[in-house]
Design a protein around this motif. Structure first.
Motif, PDB file in Angstrom:
ATOM      1  N   THR A  10      13.224  11.300 -13.399  1.00 59.34           N
ATOM      2  CA  THR A  10      12.038  11.768 -12.687  1.00 59.34           C
ATOM      3  C   THR A  10      12.416  12.316 -11.310  1.00 59.34           C
ATOM      4  O   THR A  10      13.248  11.737 -10.616  1.00 59.34           O
ATOM      5  CB  THR A  10      11.026  10.614 -12.540  1.00 59.34           C
ATOM      6  OG1 THR A  10      10.639  10.192 -13.856  1.00 59.34           O
ATOM      7  CG2 THR A  10       9.794  11.045 -11.770  1.00 59.34           C
ATOM      8  N   LYS A  11      11.801  13.425 -10.942  1.00 62.23           N
ATOM      9  CA  LYS A  11      12.003  14.047  -9.624  1.00 62.23           C
ATOM     10  C   LYS A  11      10.674  14.020  -8.871  1.00 62.23           C
ATOM     11  O   LYS A  11       9.620  14.303  -9.441  1.00 62.23           O
ATOM     12  CB  LYS A  11      12.484  15.497  -9.743  1.00 62.23           C
ATOM     13  CG  LYS A  11      13.769  15.659 -10.525  1.00 62.23           C
ATOM     14  CD  LYS A  11      14.930  15.010  -9.825  1.00 62.23           C
ATOM     15  CE  LYS A  11      16.209  15.210 -10.617  1.00 62.23           C
ATOM     16  NZ  LYS A  11      17.229  14.244 -10.291  1.00 62.23           N
ATOM     17  N   ILE A  12      10.735  13.695  -7.575  1.00 68.51           N
ATOM     18  CA  ILE A  12       9.538  13.669  -6.734  1.00 68.51           C
ATOM     19  C   ILE A  12       9.757  14.627  -5.574  1.00 68.51           C
ATOM     20  O   ILE A  12      10.687  14.466  -4.781  1.00 68.51           O
ATOM     21  CB  ILE A  12       9.226  12.238  -6.261  1.00 68.51           C
ATOM     22  CG1 ILE A  12       8.992  11.350  -7.490  1.00 68.51           C
ATOM     23  CG2 ILE A  12       8.022  12.244  -5.320  1.00 68.51           C
ATOM     24  CD1 ILE A  12       8.732   9.911  -7.192  1.00 68.51           C
ATOM     25  N   VAL A  43       7.177   3.760  -5.847  1.00 70.52           N
ATOM     26  CA  VAL A  43       6.061   4.672  -6.068  1.00 70.52           C
ATOM     27  C   VAL A  43       4.877   3.834  -6.542  1.00 70.52           C
ATOM     28  O   VAL A  43       5.019   3.009  -7.448  1.00 70.52           O
ATOM     29  CB  VAL A  43       6.394   5.721  -7.156  1.00 70.52           C
ATOM     30  CG1 VAL A  43       5.217   6.654  -7.393  1.00 70.52           C
ATOM     31  CG2 VAL A  43       7.652   6.488  -6.800  1.00 70.52           C
ATOM     32  N   ASP A  44       3.723   4.043  -5.932  1.00 73.94           N
ATOM     33  CA  ASP A  44       2.506   3.350  -6.354  1.00 73.94           C
ATOM     34  C   ASP A  44       1.386   4.368  -6.529  1.00 73.94           C
ATOM     35  O   ASP A  44       1.239   5.283  -5.716  1.00 73.94           O
ATOM     36  CB  ASP A  44       2.083   2.303  -5.315  1.00 73.94           C
ATOM     37  CG  ASP A  44       3.018   1.110  -5.283  1.00 73.94           C
ATOM     38  OD1 ASP A  44       3.231   0.511  -6.353  1.00 73.94           O
ATOM     39  OD2 ASP A  44       3.533   0.791  -4.196  1.00 73.94           O
ATOM     40  N   LEU A  77       4.160   6.375  -1.384  1.00 77.18           N
ATOM     41  CA  LEU A  77       5.599   6.444  -1.617  1.00 77.18           C
ATOM     42  C   LEU A  77       6.267   5.609  -0.536  1.00 77.18           C
ATOM     43  O   LEU A  77       5.926   5.739   0.648  1.00 77.18           O
ATOM     44  CB  LEU A  77       6.111   7.886  -1.530  1.00 77.18           C
ATOM     45  CG  LEU A  77       5.557   8.873  -2.557  1.00 77.18           C
ATOM     46  CD1 LEU A  77       6.026  10.292  -2.229  1.00 77.18           C
ATOM     47  CD2 LEU A  77       5.991   8.484  -3.963  1.00 77.18           C
ATOM     48  N   THR A  78       7.188   4.752  -0.932  1.00 81.60           N
ATOM     49  CA  THR A  78       7.960   3.978   0.035  1.00 81.60           C
ATOM     50  C   THR A  78       9.358   4.577   0.091  1.00 81.60           C
ATOM     51  O   THR A  78      10.033   4.690  -0.934  1.00 81.60           O
ATOM     52  CB  THR A  78       8.018   2.489  -0.361  1.00 81.60           C
ATOM     53  OG1 THR A  78       6.674   1.994  -0.424  1.00 81.60           O
ATOM     54  CG2 THR A  78       8.810   1.682   0.658  1.00 81.60           C
ATOM     55  N   ILE A 137       9.914   2.886   5.052  1.00 80.72           N
ATOM     56  CA  ILE A 137       8.683   3.467   5.583  1.00 80.72           C
ATOM     57  C   ILE A 137       7.756   3.722   4.397  1.00 80.72           C
ATOM     58  O   ILE A 137       8.178   4.299   3.395  1.00 80.72           O
ATOM     59  CB  ILE A 137       8.947   4.809   6.302  1.00 80.72           C
ATOM     60  CG1 ILE A 137       9.793   4.607   7.535  1.00 80.72           C
ATOM     61  CG2 ILE A 137       7.648   5.498   6.651  1.00 80.72           C
ATOM     62  CD1 ILE A 137      10.156   5.902   8.236  1.00 80.72           C
ATOM     63  N   THR A 138       6.494   3.309   4.517  1.00 87.36           N
ATOM     64  CA  THR A 138       5.520   3.573   3.467  1.00 87.36           C
ATOM     65  C   THR A 138       4.569   4.672   3.927  1.00 87.36           C
ATOM     66  O   THR A 138       3.981   4.586   5.000  1.00 87.36           O
ATOM     67  CB  THR A 138       4.725   2.301   3.113  1.00 87.36           C
ATOM     68  OG1 THR A 138       5.648   1.310   2.640  1.00 87.36           O
ATOM     69  CG2 THR A 138       3.692   2.575   2.040  1.00 87.36           C
ATOM     70  N   VAL A 139       4.462   5.695   3.090  1.00 91.96           N
ATOM     71  CA  VAL A 139       3.544   6.798   3.353  1.00 91.96           C
ATOM     72  C   VAL A 139       2.420   6.699   2.327  1.00 91.96           C
ATOM     73  O   VAL A 139       2.672   6.765   1.119  1.00 91.96           O
ATOM     74  CB  VAL A 139       4.251   8.169   3.258  1.00 91.96           C
ATOM     75  CG1 VAL A 139       3.265   9.302   3.509  1.00 91.96           C
ATOM     76  CG2 VAL A 139       5.416   8.240   4.242  1.00 91.96           C
TER      77      VAL A 139
END
Length: 157
Positions: A10-12, A43-44, A77-78, A137-139
């Motif tokens: 998987t690519k993000i 990933v959430d 995304l963390t 870091i969580t965005v």
């Protein structure tokens, strides 16, 4: 059925702009994307949920349901924090609008499984901990419109 693991497949990606109103990126837009895959620890969300409506009636003690409104799951995304650059902090600052593109089955042209989420960065927060782990870091993202799901990666990207 061939099975696979998301790790290594998987690519993000982050895409600043997509011209198409249906959110289908061009090969050029995907080629210009920032690939964050290697920096992501978790990933959430990034899914659609349906809020079903209960429809009880007097003829039965069973409560049936019908599909209701769709909404986006809380999504984040963390990232691993970099002690040299502040790319995540600046490129994904609170309020930034763009697109999270998840190529679930890889980014090879003509591959199915590309999801495009139009988003606004809701928060960008470092996790401060004394635990023995890498700094993160969580965005958090607000999904601002219905995403394009299960599209085909464009040829030439």
């Amino acid at each position: 059925m061939a099975r696979f693991t998301r790790n290594g497949t998987t690519k993000i990606l982050w895409v600043d702009t997509i011209a198409d109103p249906t959110y289908m990126p061009t090969a050029t837009e995907l080629s210009g994307a920032t690939d964050y895959t290697k920096q992501i620890a978790a990933v959430d969300g990034f899914s659609i949920e349906n809020q079903e409506i209960e429809t009880p009636d007097m003829a039965s003690t069973f409560v049936s349901k019908i599909p209701g409104n769709d909404s986006a799951a809380d999504s984040s995304l963390t990232f691993y924090e970099d002690d040299v650059t502040d790319t995540i902090e600046t490129d994904l600052a609170k309020g930034t609008v763009g697109f999270v593109v998840i190529c679930r089955k890889g980014k090879a042209p003509s591959t199915k499984g590309m999801d495009v989420f139009p988003v606004r960065v809701a928060s960008n927060s470092p996790a401060i901990t004394a635990d023995n782990e890498a700094a993160k870091i969580t965005v958090k993202f607000s999904i601002i419109d219905r995403p394009l799901l299960n599209a085909t990666v464009p040829t030439g990207s």
